[in-house]
Design a protein around this motif. Sequence first.
Motif, PDB file in Angstrom:
ATOM      1  N   SER A 249       6.168  -3.771   4.733  1.00  0.00           N
ATOM      2  CA  SER A 249       5.338  -3.671   4.443  1.00  0.00           C
ATOM      3  C   SER A 249       4.314  -5.066   5.431  1.00  0.00           C
ATOM      4  O   SER A 249       2.665  -4.858   5.503  1.00  0.00           O
ATOM      5  CB  SER A 249       4.965  -4.507   3.160  1.00  0.00           C
ATOM      6  OG  SER A 249       6.107  -3.792   2.379  1.00  0.00           O
ATOM      7  N   ILE A 250       4.403  -5.619   5.948  1.00  0.00           N
ATOM      8  CA  ILE A 250       3.856  -6.562   6.482  1.00  0.00           C
ATOM      9  C   ILE A 250       3.144  -6.123   7.608  1.00  0.00           C
ATOM     10  O   ILE A 250       2.391  -6.662   8.670  1.00  0.00           O
ATOM     11  CB  ILE A 250       4.800  -7.973   6.724  1.00  0.00           C
ATOM     12  CG1 ILE A 250       5.027  -8.833   5.696  1.00  0.00           C
ATOM     13  CG2 ILE A 250       3.762  -9.155   8.058  1.00  0.00           C
ATOM     14  CD1 ILE A 250       5.622 -10.038   5.976  1.00  0.00           C
ATOM     15  N   LEU A 251       4.009  -5.032   8.203  1.00  0.00           N
ATOM     16  CA  LEU A 251       3.708  -4.613  10.048  1.00  0.00           C
ATOM     17  C   LEU A 251       2.916  -3.007   9.298  1.00  0.00           C
ATOM     18  O   LEU A 251       2.517  -2.496  10.247  1.00  0.00           O
ATOM     19  CB  LEU A 251       4.294  -4.451   9.936  1.00  0.00           C
ATOM     20  CG  LEU A 251       5.985  -5.361  11.216  1.00  0.00           C
ATOM     21  CD1 LEU A 251       7.032  -4.991  11.191  1.00  0.00           C
ATOM     22  CD2 LEU A 251       5.196  -5.868  11.436  1.00  0.00           C
ATOM     23  N   ASN A 252       2.334  -3.369   8.195  1.00  0.00           N
ATOM     24  CA  ASN A 252       1.793  -1.796   7.380  1.00  0.00           C
ATOM     25  C   ASN A 252       2.000  -0.670   8.145  1.00  0.00           C
ATOM     26  O   ASN A 252       1.761   0.368   7.973  1.00  0.00           O
ATOM     27  CB  ASN A 252      -0.026  -2.220   8.445  1.00  0.00           C
ATOM     28  CG  ASN A 252      -0.613  -2.965   8.179  1.00  0.00           C
ATOM     29  OD1 ASN A 252      -0.352  -3.420   7.161  1.00  0.00           O
ATOM     30  ND2 ASN A 252      -1.256  -3.336   8.967  1.00  0.00           N
ATOM     31  N   MET A 253       3.535  -0.815   7.909  1.00  0.00           N
ATOM     32  CA  MET A 253       4.232   0.632   8.096  1.00  0.00           C
ATOM     33  C   MET A 253       5.074   0.651   6.601  1.00  0.00           C
ATOM     34  O   MET A 253       6.154   1.505   6.523  1.00  0.00           O
ATOM     35  CB  MET A 253       5.546   0.192   8.866  1.00  0.00           C
ATOM     36  CG  MET A 253       5.187   0.354   9.995  1.00  0.00           C
ATOM     37  SD  MET A 253       5.814  -0.473  11.673  1.00  0.00           S
ATOM     38  CE  MET A 253       7.054   1.010  11.281  1.00  0.00           C
ATOM     39  N   ARG A 254       4.500   0.853   5.023  1.00  0.00           N
ATOM     40  CA  ARG A 254       4.870   0.507   4.191  1.00  0.00           C
ATOM     41  C   ARG A 254       5.477   2.185   3.984  1.00  0.00           C
ATOM     42  O   ARG A 254       4.291   2.810   3.812  1.00  0.00           O
ATOM     43  CB  ARG A 254       4.282  -0.069   3.193  1.00  0.00           C
ATOM     44  CG  ARG A 254       5.355  -0.078   1.943  1.00  0.00           C
ATOM     45  CD  ARG A 254       4.881  -1.157   0.739  1.00  0.00           C
ATOM     46  NE  ARG A 254       2.844  -0.424   0.562  1.00  0.00           N
ATOM     47  CZ  ARG A 254       2.113  -0.759   0.085  1.00  0.00           C
ATOM     48  NH1 ARG A 254       2.490  -2.150  -0.972  1.00  0.00           N
ATOM     49  NH2 ARG A 254       1.131   0.048  -0.442  1.00  0.00           N
ATOM     50  N   PRO A 255       6.671   2.658   3.680  1.00  0.00           N
ATOM     51  CA  PRO A 255       6.588   4.293   3.220  1.00  0.00           C
ATOM     52  C   PRO A 255       6.067   3.959   1.951  1.00  0.00           C
ATOM     53  O   PRO A 255       6.389   3.454   0.877  1.00  0.00           O
ATOM     54  CB  PRO A 255       8.299   4.607   3.262  1.00  0.00           C
ATOM     55  CG  PRO A 255       9.075   3.091   3.167  1.00  0.00           C
ATOM     56  CD  PRO A 255       7.844   2.257   3.560  1.00  0.00           C
ATOM     57  N   ASP A 256       6.106   5.625   1.755  1.00  0.00           N
ATOM     58  CA  ASP A 256       5.890   6.072  -0.207  1.00  0.00           C
ATOM     59  C   ASP A 256       7.363   6.209  -0.562  1.00  0.00           C
ATOM     60  O   ASP A 256       8.587   5.970  -0.154  1.00  0.00           O
ATOM     61  CB  ASP A 256       4.561   7.217   0.378  1.00  0.00           C
ATOM     62  CG  ASP A 256       5.607   8.634   0.748  1.00  0.00           C
ATOM     63  OD1 ASP A 256       6.919   8.225   1.216  1.00  0.00           O
ATOM     64  OD2 ASP A 256       5.118   9.520   0.742  1.00  0.00           O
TER      65      ASP A 256
END
Length: 256
Positions: free
Chosen positions: A23-30
């Motif tokens: 989430s911090i790396l803006n790669m949070r999966p759905d």
Amino acid sequence: MTEIIHRTSAALLGASLGMAALSILNMRPDLELILSWIDWETLALLMGMMLMVALLADSGFFDWAAVKMYELSKGRIWVLITLLNVSTALMSAFLDNVTTILLITPITITLCQVMHLDARKVIIAMVVFSNLGGASTGIGDPPNVLIINSPLLNEKISFGKFTGHMMVGSIFCSVAAYIYFWLILKRSSKSLIVQDSIVQELLREAQLWQRIADRSYIGTADEVAVKDMLAGKAAHVKRLAEERLVTQLQLLRLTM
């Protein structure tokens, strides 16, 4: 393992930290992608094996098996050890081997106490055969289940092919382990015996007499005679303990 943190808590903590990092790396999966990462077939298989082991334990199956093995051995120690190792390997091949060894260990300790054996050596052998039995099939160990259910390997490695290849190696290693433990326990059969309360009491008494003799003051001839008498008493009691231990060792060799 120290088990400072329960494995379930550690797994949840690791997963939460991983999601936080993404989430911090803006790669949070759905949510759909996260659920696709879960191997439901492996979890269902492991849960089924755990339930089966729990039902067998509650039904008294392991207690019954231990009594039957004791009856079949007819008091012969090495026969009992062989039956324990073989049965542990067979059960671990089709059930979760960690849970199996945890459930059968208390029964093994009881049998060893009845036969005045050192349970540690017997349990070490059982753990080795449990690992070998669990590695021989596709469902005996969680890593094996993961390999069998892996989408990347499903087309190349079937359950039968995996079990066939692993079974050969497990049988070979089991034979080698059996010979190794047989040689070790045969040569050091004295260490397999647990000293009974009488031997321990005699040894403590011998140490007490010897300690009194060592602290005795030597001055006159009478004091020397008393010191020699105390030392002789200690040697006599120690000899009684050794004779009883030798008798146990002879009985052990006759029953192995």
